[in-house]
Design a protein around this motif. Structure first.
Motif: not given
Length: 266
Positions: A20-38
């Motif tokens: 997610a971080r590699a896809l968004t280029g941003n740790q916060t945004a990537g973690d938000n997508y991961a959280a939404a997945t969970l």
């Protein structure tokens, strides 16, 4: 959710966050997508197939990612955001996702096809398209922090073959600081454990303080040390032993997200 399923998801979550971080280029945004997945999985356990939890996780993530239509996070610098969006808009749809799933997450093509809802031959084609499109899009200066001579020379050869310039190779923390001071890189490739016992992470952190934001790719035999969730984590992390395809993919992705810092499009 059963205890076994929760443990399986827990094992895979750091790698989903890496993707997610590699896809968004941003740790916060990537973690938000991961959280939404969970959250989606907690709401509907059927999203996870018991036979392959990893594929179920990434498939759920991909559905959320596609529905959101947000290829990168909001940036503080709107000009930077627009520039990155402009570069990304020129890529074939779904190609970057397929490339990351294959090269960084090391999924098989049949798994990528299932995650993305595509025929396998189309998934294979998307990976090659992405490598070609991203590989020729941006050129920049790359500094390598690596204490093993053979690996350093291999990385240098891969980066140069992509058309980038290598500013030099540093084997220790102090050498990295000195090298970066001589010529500012556009991208850093770094190991985390260096020749004299010093830390590549510490060297990179010091450089980021003195030089401002730079994309960094960590290449390490100990990825778990940087996938703890307890500290700022790199957007790009490759495990040793690596493949040329992985390095090419990560370098191309990282250069995209640094495109506002004076790197010229080819």
């Amino acid at each position: 959710m059963s205890s076994d399923l929760a443990k399986s998801i827990g094992r895979e979550l750091p790698y989903l966050r890496r993707y997610a971080r590699a896809l968004t280029g941003n740790q916060t945004a990537g973690d938000n997508y991961a959280a939404a997945t969970l959250e989606a999985i907690l709401a509907d356990r059927n999203l996870i197939d018991g036979n392959d939890v990893r594929v179920g996780l990434y498939r759920t993530f991909h559905a959320i990612w596609q529905s959101s239509g947000q290829p990168i996070a909001e940036a503080d610098d709107n000009n930077r955001a627009r520039q990155v969006q402009s570069h990304l808009a020129g890529l074939t749809p779904n190609s970057r996702e397929a490339l990351l799933l294959r090269t960084i997450e090391e999924l098989r093509y049949d798994q990528i096809a299932e995650i993305m809802g595509l025929p396998q031959d189309e998934a294979e084609e998307l990976v090659q398209i992405a490598l070609n499109e991203m590989g020729r899009a941006i050129r920049g200066k790359v500094m390598i922090i690596e204490d093993e001579t053979i690996i350093a020379m291999d990385l240098k050869g891969i980066v140069q073959a992509m058309g980038h310039e290598v500013t030099g190779v540093a084997r220790t923390h102090s050498a990295a600081i000195e090298l970066a001071g001589e010529r500012r890189p556009d991208l850093i490739l770094a190991d985390i454990q260096l020749a004299d016992g010093s830390s590549g992470v510490d060297a990179v952190n010091e450089l980021l303080v003195s030089m401002g934001e730079l994309p960094v790719i960590f290449i390490t035999a100990f990825p778990e040390r940087l996938l703890t969730g307890d500290r700022p984590e790199p957007a790009f992390l490759i495990s040793k032993p690596y493949s040329e395809e992985q390095v090419r993919s990560a370098v191309s992705q990282a250069m995209f997200f640094a495109s506002s810092q004076g790197i010229e499009a080819a």
